[in-house]
Scaffold this active site. Structure first.
Site, PDB file in Angstrom:
ATOM      1  N   CYS A   3       0.843  -1.192   0.000  1.00  0.00           N
ATOM      2  CA  CYS A   3       0.000   0.000   0.000  1.00  0.00           C
ATOM      3  C   CYS A   3       0.878   1.241   0.000  1.00  0.00           C
ATOM      4  O   CYS A   3       1.654   1.464   0.936  1.00  0.00           O
ATOM      5  CB  CYS A   3      -0.918  -0.002   1.220  1.00  0.00           C
ATOM      6  SG  CYS A   3      -1.898   1.509   1.382  1.00  0.00           S
ATOM      7  N   CYS A  87      -7.496   3.367  -2.166  1.00  0.00           N
ATOM      8  CA  CYS A  87      -7.280   2.413  -1.076  1.00  0.00           C
ATOM      9  C   CYS A  87      -7.506   0.977  -1.545  1.00  0.00           C
ATOM     10  O   CYS A  87      -8.570   0.629  -2.067  1.00  0.00           O
ATOM     11  CB  CYS A  87      -8.219   2.740   0.080  1.00  0.00           C
ATOM     12  SG  CYS A  87      -8.173   1.551   1.424  1.00  0.00           S
ATOM     13  N   GLN A 211     -22.388  -6.363   7.530  1.00  0.00           N
ATOM     14  CA  GLN A 211     -20.979  -6.703   7.711  1.00  0.00           C
ATOM     15  C   GLN A 211     -20.124  -6.112   6.585  1.00  0.00           C
ATOM     16  O   GLN A 211     -20.531  -6.056   5.429  1.00  0.00           O
ATOM     17  CB  GLN A 211     -20.799  -8.217   7.743  1.00  0.00           C
ATOM     18  CG  GLN A 211     -21.522  -8.903   8.880  1.00  0.00           C
ATOM     19  CD  GLN A 211     -20.794  -8.771  10.214  1.00  0.00           C
ATOM     20  OE1 GLN A 211     -19.852  -8.011  10.349  1.00  0.00           O
ATOM     21  NE2 GLN A 211     -21.245  -9.520  11.201  1.00  0.00           N
ATOM     22  N   ASN A 303     -25.363 -11.877  17.959  1.00  0.00           N
ATOM     23  CA  ASN A 303     -24.303 -11.188  17.213  1.00  0.00           C
ATOM     24  C   ASN A 303     -24.221  -9.758  17.749  1.00  0.00           C
ATOM     25  O   ASN A 303     -24.614  -8.805  17.068  1.00  0.00           O
ATOM     26  CB  ASN A 303     -24.614 -11.216  15.715  1.00  0.00           C
ATOM     27  CG  ASN A 303     -23.516 -10.560  14.885  1.00  0.00           C
ATOM     28  OD1 ASN A 303     -22.362 -10.541  15.277  1.00  0.00           O
ATOM     29  ND2 ASN A 303     -23.891 -10.012  13.752  1.00  0.00           N
ATOM     30  N   CYS A 330     -17.365 -10.043  17.279  1.00  0.00           N
ATOM     31  CA  CYS A 330     -16.290  -9.279  16.650  1.00  0.00           C
ATOM     32  C   CYS A 330     -15.252  -8.844  17.671  1.00  0.00           C
ATOM     33  O   CYS A 330     -14.353  -8.076  17.355  1.00  0.00           O
ATOM     34  CB  CYS A 330     -16.853  -8.060  15.911  1.00  0.00           C
ATOM     35  SG  CYS A 330     -17.713  -6.894  16.982  1.00  0.00           S
TER      36      CYS A 330
END
Length: 373
Positions: A3, A87, A211, A303, A330
């Site tokens: 990157c 990006c 998501q 979740n 997460c």
């Protein structure tokens, strides 16, 4: 992944940039294993890998620069715009759309918001891509001042980006460090973006949660469905159901499924998706943490946000008759804390899903079964 932004020190959001992908994934598995070590009897399934680049289905771009030369990306230490339209973790469809969007900003005279001076109108550009390449664009504005110009020039943008399905303006009049406000102004006839994952179509509204990594999200739904189908519970609750992904994934003939979510818009989307697919799943607006143990289902899917379930819901599940909990997390640290507060619901299987390559973050799913009483 290489990157240029990272190498130049312009953006360091991807903390693992430059680390080989296999090493990234191994490190995440090792981190999860260390946090969940108290449950040594659980079976660890092979991790689910992601594409290491071009995986993000959404771009949250701060608008900087000037009206004639706008930048989309982040802000530097002096609160000036840094352009990140190239990006590499963003989906190719998102990157390809940015030139037309910046041209639109100039033509509609949407003055970028200057944070130090507290002047300007356009604060953020939020762009989401569906699996079939359709786009949702949200323009976060300081006020309604520019809505007339936006509507005037919108046909040009839609012509330049025929894949643009949903456009809205979000109003954020306050000067504060948030991405969006509470008021949404639809600008196209379509107000939902269809997100197809395998045989499920979820209808995403502006501001609705979905998501970040579509392929990994599909993997999560497949895993939950496989575990639920194997155990064949008659009743399933999906807490923190959002737009209904898990609930719709596990819906099946003869199985009663209920999704609970605080967002009325998300519940409306979930109901739309269920009706369109002909699936037997109900959805209700409510606080997942306030669910009582009365009439408990056979299985629960959770979740939660990064903060986890919390003591109240953990206690409810622990003291209920729920036999199975599928926990998608997460944040493995709050997951470990919550599991410790539900000792009767023992982890049987664990699997890491790499939702966020190039960072330390990941998703982990656990199948818990109630220990014999």
């Amino acid at each position: 992944m290489q990157c240029d932004y990272f190498d130049a020190g312009v953006c360091r959001s991807c903390t693992l940039m430059g680390v080989g992908y296999d090493a990234q994934l191994a490190g995440k598995v090792a981190h999860a294993e260390s946090l969940l070590a108290p449950w040594a009897d659980a079976e660890w399934l092979p991790p689910v890998a992601s594409r290491p680049e071009a995986f993000r289905n959404k771009a949250k771009m701060v608008v900087g620069g000037t009206v004639d030369a706008p930048s989309l990306g982040i802000l530097d230490a002096e609160r000036h715009g840094v352009d990140l339209t190239g990006c590499g973790v963003l989906a190719e469809g998102l990157r390809a759309a940015f030139p037309a969007i910046t041209t639109f900003i100039t033509r509609a005279r949407l003055v970028p918001y200057d944070i130090p001076a507290r002047r300007g109108e356009l604060k953020n550009v939020l762009l989401t891509e569906s699996p079939d390449g359709r786009l949702m664009l949200r323009l976060v504005l300081r006020s309604t001042e520019s809505l007339g110009r936006i509507r005037k020039h919108l046909p040009e943008l839609l012509s330049a980006l025929p894949q643009l399905a949903v456009v809205s303006a979000n109003l954020l009049p306050e000067h504060k460090a948030v991405l969006e406000g509470d008021v949404e102004v639809p600008l196209t006839a379509d107000e939902t973006l269809a997100m197809r994952l395998d045989d499920i179509v979820l209808h995403l509204r502006p501001g609705g949660f979905f998501q970040t990594n579509t392929e990994i999200a599909a993997g999560l739904y497949r895993q939950a469905r496989a575990w639920i189908d194997e155990l064949a519970p008659a009743t399933v609750w999906d807490l923190y159901c959002g737009v209904g992904g898990f609930a719709l994934a596990v819906a099946a003939p003869g199985r009663r499924v209920l999704g609970i979510e605080t967002s009325a818009a998300a519940v409306e989307s979930a109901r739309h998706s269920a009706a369109e697919a002909g699936l037997d799943a109900d959805f209700a607006v409510g606080d997942a943490t306030a669910v009582t143990g009365a009439d408990a289902p056979d299985a629960v899917i959770v979740n939660p946000p990064r903060r986890g379930l919390g003591a109240e819901l953990c206690a409810t599940l622990e003291n209920s008759t729920v036999d199975t909990v599928v926990y998608s997390s997460c944040n493995a640290e709050t997951l470990a804390r919550d599991l410790a507060e539900m000792p009767s619901l023992q982890p049987h299987r664990i699997r890491v899903f790499d939702m966020f390559p190039q960072t330390d973050h990941y998703e982990v799913m656990v199948l818990c079964r109630r220990a014999p009483r």
